[in-house]
Scaffold this motif. Structure first.
Motif, PDB file in Angstrom:
ATOM      1  N   PHE A   1    -150.495  30.865 -16.628  1.00 17.64           N
ATOM      2  CA  PHE A   1    -151.190  29.596 -16.454  1.00 17.64           C
ATOM      3  C   PHE A   1    -150.963  28.725 -17.680  1.00 17.64           C
ATOM      4  CE2 PHE A   1    -153.526  32.756 -14.042  1.00 17.64           C
ATOM      5  CZ  PHE A   1    -153.800  32.118 -12.840  1.00 17.64           C
ATOM      6  N   THR A   2    -151.130  27.429 -17.475  1.00 12.07           N
ATOM      7  CA  THR A   2    -151.129  26.515 -18.607  1.00 12.07           C
ATOM      8  C   THR A   2    -152.266  25.533 -18.414  1.00 12.07           C
ATOM      9  OG1 THR A   2    -149.724  25.131 -20.027  1.00 12.07           O
ATOM     10  CG2 THR A   2    -149.531  24.787 -17.654  1.00 12.07           C
ATOM     11  N   VAL A   3    -152.923  25.189 -19.520  1.00  5.84           N
ATOM     12  CA  VAL A   3    -154.070  24.285 -19.489  1.00  5.84           C
ATOM     13  C   VAL A   3    -153.804  23.133 -20.445  1.00  5.84           C
ATOM     14  CG1 VAL A   3    -156.545  24.026 -19.831  1.00  5.84           C
ATOM     15  CG2 VAL A   3    -155.638  26.190 -18.946  1.00  5.84           C
ATOM     16  N   ALA A   4    -153.754  21.928 -19.917  1.00  9.11           N
ATOM     17  CA  ALA A   4    -153.571  20.737 -20.741  1.00  9.11           C
ATOM     18  C   ALA A   4    -154.928  20.259 -21.249  1.00  9.11           C
ATOM     19  CB  ALA A   4    -152.893  19.633 -19.935  1.00  9.11           C
ATOM     20  N   ILE A   5    -154.921  19.729 -22.454  1.00  7.18           N
ATOM     21  CA  ILE A   5    -156.148  19.232 -23.081  1.00  7.18           C
ATOM     22  C   ILE A   5    -155.930  17.785 -23.478  1.00  7.18           C
ATOM     23  CG2 ILE A   5    -157.672  19.475 -25.078  1.00  7.18           C
ATOM     24  CD1 ILE A   5    -156.976  22.530 -24.908  1.00  7.18           C
ATOM     25  N   LEU A   6    -156.901  16.952 -23.127  1.00  8.88           N
ATOM     26  CA  LEU A   6    -156.840  15.521 -23.420  1.00  8.88           C
ATOM     27  C   LEU A   6    -158.166  15.137 -24.055  1.00  8.88           C
ATOM     28  CD1 LEU A   6    -155.071  12.965 -23.105  1.00  8.88           C
ATOM     29  CD2 LEU A   6    -156.162  12.595 -20.877  1.00  8.88           C
ATOM     30  N   GLY A   7    -158.124  14.796 -25.333  1.00  9.21           N
ATOM     31  CA  GLY A   7    -159.366  14.550 -26.055  1.00  9.21           C
ATOM     32  C   GLY A   7    -160.138  15.846 -26.202  1.00  9.21           C
ATOM     33  N   GLU A   8    -161.355  15.855 -25.690  1.00  4.53           N
ATOM     34  CA  GLU A   8    -162.187  17.063 -25.741  1.00  4.53           C
ATOM     35  C   GLU A   8    -162.353  17.678 -24.363  1.00  4.53           C
ATOM     36  OE1 GLU A   8    -165.816  15.901 -27.590  1.00  4.53           O
ATOM     37  OE2 GLU A   8    -164.871  15.445 -29.518  1.00  4.53           O
ATOM     38  N   GLN A   9    -161.487  17.287 -23.425  1.00  7.95           N
ATOM     39  CA  GLN A   9    -161.592  17.752 -22.049  1.00  7.95           C
ATOM     40  C   GLN A   9    -160.342  18.539 -21.649  1.00  7.95           C
ATOM     41  OE1 GLN A   9    -164.477  17.135 -20.325  1.00  7.95           O
ATOM     42  NE2 GLN A   9    -165.186  16.093 -22.180  1.00  7.95           N
TER      43      GLN A   9
ATOM     44  N   PHE B   1    -157.664  37.275 -19.323  1.00  4.99           N
ATOM     45  CA  PHE B   1    -156.808  36.210 -19.836  1.00  4.99           C
ATOM     46  C   PHE B   1    -156.363  36.545 -21.257  1.00  4.99           C
ATOM     47  CE2 PHE B   1    -159.424  33.728 -16.731  1.00  4.99           C
ATOM     48  CZ  PHE B   1    -158.389  33.447 -15.855  1.00  4.99           C
ATOM     49  N   GLN B   2    -155.081  36.266 -21.550  1.00  4.62           N
ATOM     50  CA  GLN B   2    -154.485  36.544 -22.849  1.00  4.62           C
ATOM     51  C   GLN B   2    -153.763  35.293 -23.347  1.00  4.62           C
ATOM     52  OE1 GLN B   2    -154.754  39.460 -24.480  1.00  4.62           O
ATOM     53  NE2 GLN B   2    -155.669  40.709 -22.851  1.00  4.62           N
ATOM     54  N   LEU B   3    -154.139  34.811 -24.520  1.00  5.29           N
ATOM     55  CA  LEU B   3    -153.555  33.601 -25.088  1.00  5.29           C
ATOM     56  C   LEU B   3    -152.129  33.852 -25.581  1.00  5.29           C
ATOM     57  CD1 LEU B   3    -156.650  32.495 -27.169  1.00  5.29           C
ATOM     58  CD2 LEU B   3    -155.729  31.271 -25.181  1.00  5.29           C
ATOM     59  N   LEU B   4    -151.240  32.912 -25.271  1.00  7.33           N
ATOM     60  CA  LEU B   4    -149.866  32.995 -25.744  1.00  7.33           C
ATOM     61  C   LEU B   4    -149.605  32.045 -26.904  1.00  7.33           C
ATOM     62  CD1 LEU B   4    -147.844  33.263 -22.402  1.00  7.33           C
ATOM     63  CD2 LEU B   4    -148.698  35.114 -23.864  1.00  7.33           C
ATOM     64  N   GLU B   5    -149.837  30.748 -26.698  1.00  7.35           N
ATOM     65  CA  GLU B   5    -149.552  29.791 -27.761  1.00  7.35           C
ATOM     66  C   GLU B   5    -150.167  28.437 -27.449  1.00  7.35           C
ATOM     67  OE1 GLU B   5    -145.390  27.906 -27.608  1.00  7.35           O
ATOM     68  OE2 GLU B   5    -145.055  29.894 -26.754  1.00  7.35           O
ATOM     69  N   VAL B   6    -150.223  27.605 -28.496  1.00  7.24           N
ATOM     70  CA  VAL B   6    -150.667  26.214 -28.377  1.00  7.24           C
ATOM     71  C   VAL B   6    -149.468  25.314 -28.616  1.00  7.24           C
ATOM     72  CG1 VAL B   6    -152.123  24.394 -29.348  1.00  7.24           C
ATOM     73  CG2 VAL B   6    -153.008  26.723 -29.180  1.00  7.24           C
ATOM     74  N   ASN B   7    -149.320  24.319 -27.775  1.00  3.71           N
ATOM     75  CA  ASN B   7    -148.261  23.310 -27.936  1.00  3.71           C
ATOM     76  C   ASN B   7    -148.920  21.995 -28.344  1.00  3.71           C
ATOM     77  OD1 ASN B   7    -145.726  24.692 -26.521  1.00  3.71           O
ATOM     78  ND2 ASN B   7    -147.558  25.181 -25.347  1.00  3.71           N
ATOM     79  N   THR B   8    -148.597  21.509 -29.542  1.00  7.41           N
ATOM     80  CA  THR B   8    -149.239  20.289 -30.036  1.00  7.41           C
ATOM     81  C   THR B   8    -148.499  19.017 -29.629  1.00  7.41           C
ATOM     82  OG1 THR B   8    -148.086  20.559 -32.155  1.00  7.41           O
ATOM     83  CG2 THR B   8    -150.338  21.415 -31.997  1.00  7.41           C
ATOM     84  N   VAL B   9    -147.232  19.134 -29.243  1.00  2.15           N
ATOM     85  CA  VAL B   9    -146.494  17.985 -28.696  1.00  2.15           C
ATOM     86  C   VAL B   9    -145.776  18.478 -27.438  1.00  2.15           C
ATOM     87  CG1 VAL B   9    -144.884  16.093 -29.127  1.00  2.15           C
ATOM     88  CG2 VAL B   9    -146.135  17.110 -31.050  1.00  2.15           C
ATOM     89  N   PRO B  10    -146.501  18.639 -26.337  1.00  7.84           N
ATOM     90  CA  PRO B  10    -145.887  19.155 -25.115  1.00  7.84           C
ATOM     91  C   PRO B  10    -144.869  18.183 -24.543  1.00  7.84           C
ATOM     92  CG  PRO B  10    -148.302  19.259 -25.017  1.00  7.84           C
ATOM     93  CD  PRO B  10    -147.941  18.409 -26.185  1.00  7.84           C
ATOM     94  N   GLY B  11    -144.026  18.712 -23.668  1.00  7.64           N
ATOM     95  CA  GLY B  11    -143.031  17.871 -23.013  1.00  7.64           C
ATOM     96  C   GLY B  11    -143.658  16.800 -22.147  1.00  7.64           C
ATOM     97  N   MET B  12    -142.966  15.691 -22.048  1.00 12.83           N
ATOM     98  CA  MET B  12    -143.407  14.577 -21.194  1.00 12.83           C
ATOM     99  C   MET B  12    -142.239  14.138 -20.305  1.00 12.83           C
ATOM    100  SD  MET B  12    -146.671  13.677 -21.773  1.00 12.83           S
ATOM    101  CE  MET B  12    -147.024  11.915 -21.803  1.00 12.83           C
ATOM    102  N   THR B  13    -141.492  15.115 -19.787  1.00 17.57           N
ATOM    103  CA  THR B  13    -140.359  14.841 -18.910  1.00 17.57           C
ATOM    104  C   THR B  13    -140.800  14.915 -17.449  1.00 17.57           C
ATOM    105  OG1 THR B  13    -139.638  17.135 -18.572  1.00 17.57           O
ATOM    106  CG2 THR B  13    -138.969  16.062 -20.628  1.00 17.57           C
ATOM    107  N   SER B  14    -139.837  14.729 -16.549  1.00 17.72           N
ATOM    108  CA  SER B  14    -140.135  14.794 -15.120  1.00 17.72           C
ATOM    109  C   SER B  14    -140.558  16.188 -14.685  1.00 17.72           C
ATOM    110  CB  SER B  14    -138.908  14.352 -14.305  1.00 17.72           C
ATOM    111  OG  SER B  14    -137.795  15.202 -14.581  1.00 17.72           O
ATOM    112  N   HIS B  15    -140.193  17.225 -15.470  1.00 20.07           N
ATOM    113  CA  HIS B  15    -140.559  18.607 -15.155  1.00 20.07           C
ATOM    114  C   HIS B  15    -141.788  19.069 -15.938  1.00 20.07           C
ATOM    115  CE1 HIS B  15    -136.658  18.818 -13.228  1.00 20.07           C
ATOM    116  NE2 HIS B  15    -136.853  20.079 -12.890  1.00 20.07           N
TER     117      HIS B  15
ATOM    118  N   LEU C   1    -145.530  19.707 -17.772  1.00 19.85           N
ATOM    119  CA  LEU C   1    -146.771  20.208 -17.204  1.00 19.85           C
ATOM    120  C   LEU C   1    -147.979  19.310 -17.463  1.00 19.85           C
ATOM    121  CD1 LEU C   1    -146.079  23.893 -18.220  1.00 19.85           C
ATOM    122  CD2 LEU C   1    -146.002  22.960 -15.898  1.00 19.85           C
ATOM    123  N   VAL C   2    -148.049  18.691 -18.623  1.00 23.57           N
ATOM    124  CA  VAL C   2    -149.201  17.835 -18.903  1.00 23.57           C
ATOM    125  C   VAL C   2    -149.265  16.660 -17.926  1.00 23.57           C
ATOM    126  CG1 VAL C   2    -150.341  16.360 -20.602  1.00 23.57           C
ATOM    127  CG2 VAL C   2    -149.342  18.541 -21.318  1.00 23.57           C
TER     128      VAL C   2
END
Length: 310
Positions: free
Chosen positions: A190-198, A268-282, A284-285
């Motif tokens: 799974f991946t979870v995007a975070i925007l602000g505090e949400q 659930f097991q944490l893998l990593e945090v991405n601080t500048v995730p991709g913003m391409t057509s593929h 996730l954010v």
């Protein structure tokens, strides 16, 4: 949610979109940056694309811009170096600050911190030229080998024997001296995007590849992105709370993405945090934002607005 007119009023000068750079993720960064550039232009926000590989990139920002949208993936774009240079200039920038960026970029240090805080993450170890690879396999069994400071699944390989681990280690070493092994987690990703505090809606990732590798992320057309993610409401809330805890534990702010596995026991097991995730057509954010009712333009405007308010 950010009003474009209010955002335009907040901006003192045009926005620089920093893209490209020197890292192994340069191609993805160029795609992300161009998408962000187009989204800002469509909202009549003055903007200029600047490649940090150009020798005069810092001078151009200092002379013409007070705000930066960082679209650099990996390397010094995410490890806090760039953030420190922008702070020295006194300009605002999107995403996490110097220390948080450095923590997130170094997977080994980040996972040690999570262990100390009692946050769940798969067993791991840092390996080097002197490591006994037979003992590593005996200790962990099947592992995934990762460069400690790269993203986009670059340099990652699964290994089940000492011979496979040796080859995987040499492949990962192409992307830096620090290499980690992480015990393989068999289960849903799974991946979870975070925007602000949400948190945004979680996405479940499915691929016919051995794991969610570079090809599955950016090239393959048969990768499956499932949102709603299929968890019941209680489990999705648990997943989102864990992701937010992991994000804030290292001081991240603004926006980002947390990758999580669910093991065969349902944990659930944490893998990593991405601080500048991709913003391409593929990427996730943007998918998660769309599921939450945000267009790509709205997402870009909100990320920029958050950087002005911190």
């Amino acid at each position: 949610m950010t009003n474009v007119i209010d955002l335009q009023d907040q901006l003192q000068t045009s926005v620089a979109v920093l893209l490209g750079g020197h890292s192994a993720e340069r191609d993805i960064s160029l795609q992300s940056g161009q998408a962000i550039l187009a989204a800002l232009q469509a909202q009549n926000i003055p903007v200029e694309a600047i490649d940090s590989r150009d020798t005069d990139w810092l001078e151009r920002i200092a002379n013409h811009h007070r705000h930066v949208f960082i679209a650099l993936h990996g390397g010094d774009g995410e490890d806090g170096t760039l953030q420190g240079e922008l702070e020295d200039l006194g300009v605002s920038y999107t995403g996490s600050g110097v220390t948080a960026s450095a923590w997130a970029m170094d997977k080994v240090r980040c996972k040690y911190l999570w262990q100390d805080m009692g946050l769940p993450t798969p067993p791991f170890a840092e390996i080097n030229d002197e490591s006994d690879l037979v003992k590593v396999i005996q200790q962990f069994g099947r592992v995934i080998v990762k460069p400690s400071s790269e993203g986009s699944s670059i340099g990652m390989t699964i290994a089940s024997t000492a011979e496979e681990l040796s080859a995987a280690y040499m492949a990962a070493r192409e992307y830096g001296d620090s290499v980690m092994v992480e015990q393989w987690v068999q289960g849903a990703e799974f991946t979870v995007a975070i925007l602000g505090e949400q948190t945004l809606p979680a996405i479940r990732l499915e691929t016919d590849h051995r794991f969610y590798d570079y090809d599955a992320k950016y090239i393959a057309e048969d990768t499956r992105y499932i949102c709603p993610c299929g968890l019941n409401e209680k489990l999705e809330q648990q997943l989102q709370q864990l992701a937010l805890a992991a994000f804030t534990s290292i001081g991240c702010t603004g926006w980002g993405r947390v990758d999580v596995m669910q093991d065969e026991q349902g944990n659930f097991q944490l893998l990593e945090v991405n601080t500048v995730p991709g913003m391409t057509s593929h990427s996730l954010v943007p998918m998660a934002a769309k599921a939450a009712g945000l267009s790509f333009q709205q997402l870009v405007a909100e990320i920029l607005s958050l950087s002005l308010n911190k």
